[in-house]
Design a protein around this motif. Sequence first.
Motif: not given
Length: 403
Positions: A374-378, A384-388
């Motif tokens: 999840d983005i909160s775990e980045s 974070a950008k890749y997950v988003e």
Amino acid sequence: MDYRRLEELVLLLIICLLFGVSSCIANNMNHLMQTGRSYHMNKMLAGFACRRSTRALSSTNPHTAYTTDMQNINQRKRRRRGAIHATKRIQQYDNFILAAKISDNEQPISLVTQYTINDSICPPTDIETLNKVVTKHIHTLPRYWKSKPIAKHTSVAFQEALNFILQHPQRTTASTSDTTKTKVIIDGGCGTGRSSFLLGEMHKDCLVIGIDQSLSRLSRNKGYNNNIQESNDNTSEGDNVLLLRAELADFWKCILSSPEWQENIQIHKHYVLYPNPYPKKSRLKNRWYAHPAFPLLMMSSEGAELIVRSNWEGYLKEFSQAVNVWSETGANYEDFHGMINSCESDDDEWHTTIASSSSSTDLNVVGPDRMNIDISESLTNFEAKYVEIGEPIYELKIREAIQ
């Protein structure tokens, strides 16, 4: 007399005609300049005047004009490379859309974004070539050690890290067979330090050392400066984290050449998160697994878990192959003292032990595996950008095999 006066009159007439023509041309040129019809001529003159003024301003520093020209040339090169990569990614995206339209099955299709690097962007390195490069860097490590002395600011940063670890009030120890050592996590190339502080929260029993060569990135984090950190009301947050500006390869040198570090500190985990991939064949030796400092990374990570993350799966596959080459050569930290002796002598070759020797270390390589987080775990801003945007990310883990 009449012929002489006639010649004078003819000469006077010619002079008047020439004067009139030149006046007419001057008036027409003036008219053209005023009406703006000589746009290109004005632009040329303005550029000439600008260059003259630039040279006049840079006369106090003779390198300014040269530096400005080189910056302009490099900027044009970057724009050209960016346009080429953007064109390739647009073609990838078009192929992805076409595949999605003609696909009748319900299997998920791998998403291609503007950050995707795959075999079409950078073809994989030939295994034979990679093996030769890694083997050469292992055997010629003494030459690299002597040719590149440790930077002064890195030596100062290493001493600061050593003092931070040994004098930390919440210092914890991990029991080993012969002594007790402080558990430390190295976050190599930490950028703004976000990952270092998140790792500090996840591992309260360890001290985290975040290292990056960029002062501008580190300065974005308030915890970079100890004085700022001490002035915060929340001093307990991140008190087991230290951010340092240092050259990563030189810091590994300091770790290996410091008896105090080896006697008192044990690296628990070694993170290299989203290193610069250099996605061009000509930049192969800039990647960590094909860099001359790769043996330093592997020796400083002995006894620790080395964790590498990237959005380029091919990068991690070649990293894994380089680790296998390292293991096959039998190189290890016990041979480090022999390498130091080689540095002191005229021999530029590191004569590593054979892979079948008792001193060689078997490594367990896991991955690269695709991560679903999840983005909160980045951990990093890149992650974070890749997950988003849905960019796939991969993780590679290397640890000593349990015997």
